[in-house]
Enzyme design. Structure first.
Site, PDB file in Angstrom:
ATOM      1  N   THR A  56      50.477  39.818  30.123  1.00  0.00           N
ATOM      2  CA  THR A  56      50.097  39.746  28.663  1.00  0.00           C
ATOM      3  C   THR A  56      49.200  40.910  28.487  1.00  0.00           C
ATOM      4  O   THR A  56      49.363  41.596  27.404  1.00  0.00           O
ATOM      5  CB  THR A  56      49.446  38.356  28.449  1.00  0.00           C
ATOM      6  OG1 THR A  56      50.205  37.400  29.095  1.00  0.00           O
ATOM      7  CG2 THR A  56      49.160  38.083  27.094  1.00  0.00           C
ATOM      8  N   ARG A 105      42.593  36.513  25.754  1.00  0.00           N
ATOM      9  CA  ARG A 105      42.936  35.166  26.756  1.00  0.00           C
ATOM     10  C   ARG A 105      41.424  34.594  27.305  1.00  0.00           C
ATOM     11  O   ARG A 105      40.457  35.333  27.470  1.00  0.00           O
ATOM     12  CB  ARG A 105      43.588  35.842  27.814  1.00  0.00           C
ATOM     13  CG  ARG A 105      43.763  34.753  28.963  1.00  0.00           C
ATOM     14  CD  ARG A 105      44.525  35.164  30.143  1.00  0.00           C
ATOM     15  NE  ARG A 105      45.979  35.234  29.688  1.00  0.00           N
ATOM     16  CZ  ARG A 105      46.931  35.413  30.455  1.00  0.00           C
ATOM     17  NH1 ARG A 105      46.715  35.542  31.913  1.00  0.00           N
ATOM     18  NH2 ARG A 105      48.226  35.422  29.823  1.00  0.00           N
TER      19      ARG A 105
HETATM   20  N1   CP Z   1      53.108  35.535  31.890  1.00  0.00           N
HETATM   21  C1   CP Z   1      51.772  35.858  31.834  1.00  0.00           C
HETATM   22  O1   CP Z   1      51.134  35.211  31.020  1.00  0.00           O
HETATM   23  O2   CP Z   1      51.454  36.551  32.690  1.00  0.00           O
HETATM   24  P1   CP Z   1      49.764  37.274  32.997  1.00  0.00           P
HETATM   25  O3   CP Z   1      49.183  36.004  33.468  1.00  0.00           O
HETATM   26  O4   CP Z   1      50.078  38.313  34.247  1.00  0.00           O
HETATM   27  O5   CP Z   1      49.569  37.903  31.722  1.00  0.00           O
END
Ligand code: CP
Length: 305
Positions: A56, A105
């Site tokens: 992400t 996030r």
């Molecule tokens: N799919 C996904 O959110 O991967 P990451 O946690 O690596 O961002």
């Protein structure tokens, strides 16, 4: 979508999705031929990730860079959070420098929703706890649309830890924007999809809860696999017991007359064996790459460039 906050898959209307998918296709051609473009020159994006990420964060950073914009990465581990500053004050400070968009996030559900109420920059959620991961759904549905040339009328199996995975609610909500969709939620009873999620899709698509993937395999156009989240199990033996029944192997797939496309938000742990990777139906690495193009399309729209 100029200036719009994106914190839920429900923030995308059906028309937004088709427009973003078409724009992602145009940007794919431009980026693949020219490398870095000029659309976002002078615009600044901050990535504020309070939880680990590979896809992400990096795909948003690549997307903004390919659009010609600038990226500032807030790194939690070396920030003044370590001196006791609150996360809310941190977000106020980042916003005060005047970014054009912030990608967040966080492990706390609804953290991006709370932040958007007191910052000026548009907020795009990169995943909030067990709640949602709206731009993952965007790249998931974009991948499905590219593969089939449509989304309406498809049957999607979603398998694994459906109770805690945040990609599951977002994918389910986004699929409500399409017609004649059937979802099979495939999981042991203790990891089945939460009622708060099925309440939001009730009457908008058909869905069934099943325990065994083999009973529905040949009905599926898409099998979307997610990892069992070991860290959530109180009893390690229970995890080990369930693990075996949720592994997708090449042998298992080739027993069936029809093999659906296989998707996974990644990271994969053991739930898809590596011998599946060579099958033409294995789409998970392509799916991750698609994330860069469709996130570039989303940034272009939110920035209004
Ligand atoms: N799919 C996904 O959110 O991967 P990451 O946690 O690596 O961002």
């Amino acid at each position: 979508m100029r200036g719009k906050d994106i914190v839920s898959a429900f923030d995308f209307e059906r028309s937004d999705l088709f427009r973003l998918f078409e724009l992602a296709e145009e940007l794919r051609k431009e980026i693949d031929s020219k490398g870095t473009l000029d659309y976002a020159r002078g615009k600044v994006m901050i990535t504020a990730f309070f939880e680990p990420s590979t896809r992400t964060k990096i795909s948003f950073q690549f997307a903004m860079t390919r659009l010609g914009g600038l990226v500032i990465d807030f790194i939690e581990e070396v920030s003044s959070l370590r001196k006791g500053e609150t996360e809310e004050d941190t977000m106020r400070i980042l916003d005060g420098y005047g970014p054009d968009v912030i990608i967040i996030r966080h492990s706390k559900p609804f953290f991006p929703h709370n932040v958007k109420d007191f910052v000026k920059a548009p907020i795009i959620s990169g995943g909030d706890g067990t709640n949602e991961h709206p731009t993952q759904a965007l790249l998931d549905v974009y991948t499905i649309w590219r593969e089939f040339g449509r989304v309406d009328g498809l049957t999607v199996g979603i398998m694994g830890d459906l109770k805690y995975g945040r990609t599951i609610p977002s994918l389910s909500y986004m699929l409500t924007r399409f017609n004649d969709i059937t979802i099979y939620y495939i999981a042991p009873k203790q990891l089945q999809v939460r009622e708060e999620i099925t309440k939001k899709i009730e009457g908008k698509l058909n869905y069934y809860l099943v325990e065994n993937v083999e009973e529905v395999m040949e009905k599926l156009d898409v099998l979307y696999v997610t990892r069992l989240q070991k860290e959530r199990f109180e009893d390690p033996q229970e995890y080990e017991r369930l693990k075996g029944s949720y592994v997708i192997t090449r042998n298992l797939l080739e027993k069936h007359r029809k093999i659906p496309i296989i998707m996974h938000p990644l990271p994969r742990v053991w739930e898809i064996t590596t011998d599946v990777d060579a099958l033409p139906q294995a789409k998970y690495f392509e799916q991750a790459q698609n994330g860069m193009y469709v996130r570039a399309a989303l940034l272009k729209e939110v920035l209004g460039v």
